[in-house]
Motif scaffolding. Structure first.
Motif, PDB file in Angstrom:
ATOM      1  N   GLU A  13       9.513  -6.834  -3.975  1.00 41.44           N
ATOM      2  CA  GLU A  13       8.126  -7.219  -3.331  1.00 41.44           C
ATOM      3  C   GLU A  13       8.382  -8.791  -3.244  1.00 41.44           C
ATOM      4  OE1 GLU A  13       5.184  -6.424  -1.938  1.00 41.44           O
ATOM      5  OE2 GLU A  13       4.765  -8.696  -1.824  1.00 41.44           O
TER       6      GLU A  13
ATOM      7  N   THR B 252      -1.462  -5.299   1.525  1.00 39.52           N
ATOM      8  CA  THR B 252      -2.508  -5.500   2.109  1.00 39.52           C
ATOM      9  C   THR B 252      -3.685  -4.780   1.446  1.00 39.52           C
ATOM     10  OG1 THR B 252      -1.281  -5.815   4.084  1.00 39.52           O
ATOM     11  CG2 THR B 252      -3.601  -5.352   4.510  1.00 39.52           C
TER      12      THR B 252
ATOM     13  N   VAL C 249      13.341  -9.538   0.732  1.00 40.39           N
ATOM     14  CA  VAL C 249      14.447  -8.581   1.360  1.00 40.39           C
ATOM     15  C   VAL C 249      14.784  -9.087   2.716  1.00 40.39           C
ATOM     16  CG1 VAL C 249      15.073  -6.403   2.065  1.00 40.39           C
ATOM     17  CG2 VAL C 249      13.806  -6.593   0.063  1.00 40.39           C
TER      18      VAL C 249
ATOM     19  N   VAL D 193     -12.710  -0.543   2.827  1.00 41.34           N
ATOM     20  CA  VAL D 193     -13.399   0.622   3.439  1.00 41.34           C
ATOM     21  C   VAL D 193     -12.377   2.054   3.367  1.00 41.34           C
ATOM     22  CG1 VAL D 193     -14.265   1.490   6.094  1.00 41.34           C
ATOM     23  CG2 VAL D 193     -14.675  -0.760   5.021  1.00 41.34           C
TER      24      VAL D 193
ATOM     25  N   THR E 199       0.822  -1.054  -0.231  1.00 38.57           N
ATOM     26  CA  THR E 199       0.134  -0.014   0.016  1.00 38.57           C
ATOM     27  C   THR E 199       0.928   1.067   0.134  1.00 38.57           C
ATOM     28  OG1 THR E 199      -1.489  -1.094   1.405  1.00 38.57           O
ATOM     29  CG2 THR E 199      -1.898   1.101   1.071  1.00 38.57           C
ATOM     30  N   SER E 200       1.808   1.437   1.096  1.00 39.29           N
ATOM     31  CA  SER E 200       2.517   2.488   1.042  1.00 39.29           C
ATOM     32  C   SER E 200       3.640   2.427   0.091  1.00 39.29           C
ATOM     33  CB  SER E 200       3.009   2.759   2.640  1.00 39.29           C
ATOM     34  OG  SER E 200       3.841   1.434   2.918  1.00 39.29           O
TER      35      SER E 200
ATOM     36  N   GLY F 178     -10.931  -4.824   3.620  1.00 33.10           N
ATOM     37  CA  GLY F 178     -12.194  -4.559   3.094  1.00 33.10           C
ATOM     38  C   GLY F 178     -12.780  -3.488   2.321  1.00 33.10           C
TER      39      GLY F 178
ATOM     40  N   GLN G  11      -6.135   2.164   5.874  1.00 39.35           N
ATOM     41  CA  GLN G  11      -5.283   2.515   4.269  1.00 39.35           C
ATOM     42  C   GLN G  11      -5.572   3.885   4.103  1.00 39.35           C
ATOM     43  OE1 GLN G  11      -7.360   0.479   1.112  1.00 39.35           O
ATOM     44  NE2 GLN G  11      -9.204   0.911   1.607  1.00 39.35           N
TER      45      GLN G  11
HETATM   46  P1  FAD Z   1       1.231  -3.571   3.238  1.00 34.73           P
HETATM   47  O1  FAD Z   1       0.246  -3.067   2.219  1.00 34.73           O
HETATM   48  O2  FAD Z   1       1.038  -4.872   3.880  1.00 34.73           O
HETATM   49  O3  FAD Z   1       2.506  -3.627   2.421  1.00 34.73           O
HETATM   50  C1  FAD Z   1       3.754  -4.369   2.738  1.00 34.73           C
HETATM   51  C2  FAD Z   1       4.251  -5.128   1.726  1.00 34.73           C
HETATM   52  O4  FAD Z   1       5.542  -5.622   1.945  1.00 34.73           O
HETATM   53  C3  FAD Z   1       3.559  -6.479   1.176  1.00 34.73           C
HETATM   54  O5  FAD Z   1       3.386  -6.324  -0.119  1.00 34.73           O
HETATM   55  C4  FAD Z   1       4.463  -7.522   1.245  1.00 34.73           C
HETATM   56  O6  FAD Z   1       4.311  -8.531   0.942  1.00 34.73           O
HETATM   57  C5  FAD Z   1       5.846  -6.935   1.480  1.00 34.73           C
HETATM   58  N1  FAD Z   1       6.849  -7.509   2.187  1.00 34.73           N
HETATM   59  C6  FAD Z   1       6.875  -7.954   3.566  1.00 34.73           C
HETATM   60  N2  FAD Z   1       7.918  -8.303   3.697  1.00 34.73           N
HETATM   61  C7  FAD Z   1       8.902  -8.064   2.720  1.00 34.73           C
HETATM   62  C8  FAD Z   1      10.270  -8.617   2.609  1.00 34.73           C
HETATM   63  N3  FAD Z   1      10.811  -9.064   3.491  1.00 34.73           N
HETATM   64  N4  FAD Z   1      10.616  -8.577   1.257  1.00 34.73           N
HETATM   65  C9  FAD Z   1       9.862  -7.768   0.328  1.00 34.73           C
HETATM   66  N5  FAD Z   1       8.824  -7.436   0.444  1.00 34.73           N
HETATM   67  C10 FAD Z   1       8.048  -7.937   1.767  1.00 34.73           C
HETATM   68  N6  FAD Z   1      -7.828  -0.822   5.923  1.00 34.73           N
HETATM   69  C11 FAD Z   1      -8.837  -0.014   5.391  1.00 34.73           C
HETATM   70  O7  FAD Z   1      -8.591   1.267   5.371  1.00 34.73           O
HETATM   71  N7  FAD Z   1      -9.961  -0.443   5.201  1.00 34.73           N
HETATM   72  C12 FAD Z   1     -10.275  -1.575   5.241  1.00 34.73           C
HETATM   73  O8  FAD Z   1     -11.386  -2.143   4.905  1.00 34.73           O
HETATM   74  C13 FAD Z   1      -9.277  -2.594   5.856  1.00 34.73           C
HETATM   75  N8  FAD Z   1      -9.504  -4.020   6.006  1.00 34.73           N
HETATM   76  C14 FAD Z   1      -8.511  -4.817   6.096  1.00 34.73           C
HETATM   77  C15 FAD Z   1      -8.836  -6.113   6.163  1.00 34.73           C
HETATM   78  C16 FAD Z   1      -7.839  -7.202   6.260  1.00 34.73           C
HETATM   79  C17 FAD Z   1      -8.037  -8.391   6.095  1.00 34.73           C
HETATM   80  C18 FAD Z   1      -6.377  -6.596   6.748  1.00 34.73           C
HETATM   81  C19 FAD Z   1      -5.337  -7.419   6.634  1.00 34.73           C
HETATM   82  C20 FAD Z   1      -6.140  -5.304   6.622  1.00 34.73           C
HETATM   83  C21 FAD Z   1      -7.255  -4.268   6.529  1.00 34.73           C
HETATM   84  N9  FAD Z   1      -7.064  -3.054   6.406  1.00 34.73           N
HETATM   85  C22 FAD Z   1      -7.944  -2.097   6.063  1.00 34.73           C
HETATM   86  C23 FAD Z   1      -5.731  -2.145   6.708  1.00 34.73           C
HETATM   87  C24 FAD Z   1      -5.015  -1.873   5.585  1.00 34.73           C
HETATM   88  O9  FAD Z   1      -5.196  -2.560   4.403  1.00 34.73           O
HETATM   89  C25 FAD Z   1      -3.626  -1.982   5.913  1.00 34.73           C
HETATM   90  O10 FAD Z   1      -3.126  -1.288   7.141  1.00 34.73           O
HETATM   91  C26 FAD Z   1      -2.517  -1.249   4.967  1.00 34.73           C
HETATM   92  O11 FAD Z   1      -2.959  -1.857   3.609  1.00 34.73           O
HETATM   93  C27 FAD Z   1      -1.188  -1.333   5.150  1.00 34.73           C
HETATM   94  O12 FAD Z   1      -0.344  -0.851   4.243  1.00 34.73           O
HETATM   95  P2  FAD Z   1       1.323  -0.919   4.497  1.00 34.73           P
HETATM   96  O13 FAD Z   1       1.980  -0.265   3.270  1.00 34.73           O
HETATM   97  O14 FAD Z   1       1.718  -0.566   5.901  1.00 34.73           O
HETATM   98  O15 FAD Z   1       1.653  -2.620   4.402  1.00 34.73           O
END
Ligand code: FAD
Length: 569
Positions: free
Chosen positions: A36, A89, A239, A96, A15-16, A94, A551
């Motif tokens: 990734e 994620t 990584v 939302v 996501t980020s 969901g 998100q």
């Molecule tokens: P992520 O999007 O998880 O990105 C991390 C990435 O890093 C992933 O692609 C992963 O595969 C990769 N990665 C991890 N370790 C390594 C490594 N060692 N080497 C290479 N790549 C790696 N939020 C909402 O706003 N609305 C919702 O409805 C909602 N529902 C949710 C439902 C579920 C089931 C879940 C799990 C979460 C939900 N959330 C929701 C929360 C929201 O989606 C997350 O908080 C947000 O997407 C997190 O973003 P991020 O960038 O922190 O991490």
């Protein structure tokens, strides 16, 4: 194309990470590599189907992290889901799209992050958003869908709007009437995305309204831009850790990766490494690289490069429970109706509850500090808890999210107290980067967290005793009055709640943006303390939980992170 050195390496194409990679690669002279661990999920129906929430759980695109046995929360381990593919994620969530109460983001500044407040973040929420104005109101009739044009952005990559799955004839209005008839009415809130969340509302989602498919980070920020010659993505590549320039200073010069074929290699970055692996992975990557608590690192033979003991601490999640009731009507669609009550709307004795909680804060802070070996200090935690108390009792942020999800002849509900006080942690449990981590959210460690969760359940019972809902619903099927008696106290609710909750999948704060002396891991430019060129841009940096789902705030913080990085170059 093969390039041996990149300007920036983004660790995690989630996501980020994809936001930052997209924005940095707007600069043509800059090479960006996204690494990734998962593959592509572009055509995965478990991702694209807007009615398919949950279908991806347990499949190859779900990390399905396991927590430690939850000592205070029923004893068993919990599963915390997270996406593993390009899009992270955002592929399995969901969908939302709700932000935060204004005062919650302002609290980021109160805690010591100068310049981080609602006013400065609001433009970034909008910058990322491509709000789809519903152009045909005939299908909206009876759905209750509404919005305030001023609260949205229209030019951003991320499509936000409504899909036809969210419709249901007239139910929205009946629920609204029910909320207005409650002992303490819950006001109608036309749009919860402008910084005022309290009330009953229908939120938009990350959907492509025209195609009726999920909108995720990859669809928004990567696929339309994949032809940029300076934007590179390696899939199925894990990584393992950062690599350092020789010398005592902590200057990262690349990452060690394990490629899809199992071989290990080094990729170089000339400028920065940007960690975006998610809040349950980014702190581990720091630890595996020697940045963290020497007591943790030495256990696994990792030499300390930077002594930063709070890496992985401050973990905050929420707990999700549900009640269910029979419905006299059959529902086939999947609408989303949400209420965000304030403390005064949820507790009839809010003043007394506040007084008692205030008196307990020093004890709670000491409990948190002692549970982590005083890595975070009791006096600092107490100050954060007082800020959180002020948010609940003075700024009147929502204290719970109450979701109504009718399906078939059932009214399902889901709910969670929005701001639990428990603080847990995530740490490595091995020097092997593929080993499972030690994840301990410490669900229900503090009494107030159960108190709020139980009160939200009582609140839901009250909805179903209020007209017109009282007449529309049959009896409560879960937990049912024979399992938890009418009028049950917190103790009476405890075993149902603790044996049936799940993680709300909103883990944050494990590399918190805060001053170093109060336990922060990154500064206000999201740089890791003691390291010159490593930033964290994912949910790990959020110092406090927000009342909206994560998100939108993750996207907004990442948009701002990209600007911060660009402005430094
Ligand atoms: P992520 O999007 O998880 O990105 C991390 C990435 O890093 C992933 O692609 C992963 O595969 C990769 N990665 C991890 N370790 C390594 C490594 N060692 N080497 C290479 N790549 C790696 N939020 C909402 O706003 N609305 C919702 O409805 C909602 N529902 C949710 C439902 C579920 C089931 C879940 C799990 C979460 C939900 N959330 C929701 C929360 C929201 O989606 C997350 O908080 C947000 O997407 C997190 O973003 P991020 O960038 O922190 O991490």
């Amino acid at each position: 194309t093969s390039v041996s050195t990149y300007d920036y390496i983004v660790v995690g194409g989630g996501t980020s990470g994809l936001v930052v990679a997209n924005r940095l690669s707007e600069l043509e002279n800059i090479n960006v590599l996204v690494i990734e661990a998962g593959g592509s999920a572009y055509d995965n129906v478990n991702v694209t189907d807007t009615g398919g929430y949950g279908n991806a759980f347990g499949t190859e695109i779900d990390w399905a992290y396991k927590t430690k046995d939850q000592e205070y929360g029923g004893g068993a381990p919990q599963t915390v889901r997270a996406g593993k593919a390009l899009g992270g994620t955002s592929l399995i969530n969901g969908m939302v799209y709700t932000r935060a109460q204004k005062s919650q983001i302002d609290a980021w500044e109160t805690v010591g992050n100068k310049g981080w407040n609602w006013e400065t973040l609001f433009p970034y929420y909008k910058k990322g958003e491509g709000f789809q104005v519903p152009d045909d109101y005939s299908w909206l009739e009876g759905s209750g869908v509404a919005y305030d044009p001023a609260d949205h952005g229209y030019k951003g990559p991320l499509k936000v709007g409504w899909s036809s799955n969210q419709l249901n004839d007239g139910l929205a209005q009946k629920l609204n009437t029910t909320y207005q008839n409650m002992d303490v009415p819950i006001p109608y809130n036309k749009d919860a995305n402008g910084g005022q969340m309290v009330g009953y509302t229908l939120y938009p989602k990350t959907v492509d309204s025209k195609l009726n498919i999920r909108e995720d980070a990859a669809r928004a920020y990567y696929y339309p831009y994949q032809s940029r010659s300076n934007l590179h993505v390696w899939l199925n590549t894990n990584v393992n850790k950062l690599t350092w320039k020789s010398g005592d200073d902590a200057i990262a010069d690349g990452v060690e990766v394990t490629l899809a074929n199992g071989t290990t290699s080094i990729v170089k970055a000339s400028r920065e490494i940007i960690l975006a692996a998610g809040s349950l992975k980014s702190p581990l990557l720091l630890e595996l690289s020697g940045v963290g608590n020497p007591d943790v690192l030495s256990k696994y033979g990792i030499k300390t490069k930077v002594n930063l003991p709070t890496v992985g601490e401050n973990l905050q999640d929420q707990m999700n429970n549900g009640l269910a009731f029979d419905s006299k009507t059959k529902y086939s669609k999947v609408p989303d109706y949400v209420a965000y009550p304030s403390v005064g709307q949820m507790f009839s004795n809010a003043t007394a509850v506040g007084k008692q909680l205030l008196a307990n804060l020093p004890k709670y802070a000491a409990q948190v500090a002692s549970a982590n070996g005083n890595v975070t200090k009791s006096k600092d935690i107490e100050r954060f808890f007082k800020i959180q108390w002020d948010l609940i009792f003075k700024s009147h942020i929502p204290v719970a999210e109450i979701l109504l999800e009718p399906s078939g002849y059932t009214y399902d509900t889901e709910y969670w107290a929005t701001v639990p006080f428990a603080r847990g942690n995530v740490h490595i449990s091995s020097a092997d980067p593929t080993a499972a981590a030690s994840i301990d959210p410490k669900y229900f460690m503090l009494d107030f967290d159960l108190q709020a969760q139980a009160q939200a359940a009582r609140f839901i019972r009250q909805i179903f005793q209020t007209e017109p809902f009282a007449s529309m619903a049959g009896s409560e099927t879960s937990p049912g009055l024979s399992s938890v008696a009418a009028g049950a106290d917190d103790q009476g609710w405890s075993s149902f709640i603790k044996n049936n909750y799940r993680s709300n999948f909103h883990p944050i704060s494990t590399a918190a943006m805060m001053p170093k002396e109060v336990g922060g891991v990154v500064d206000t430019s999201l740089k890791v303390y003691g390291v010159s060129n490593v930033r964290v841009v994912d949910a790990s940096v959020m110092p406090f939980q927000v009342c909206g789902h994560l998100q939108s705030t993750v996207y907004a913080v990442a948009e701002r992170a990209a600007d911060i990085i660009k402005n430094e170059n």
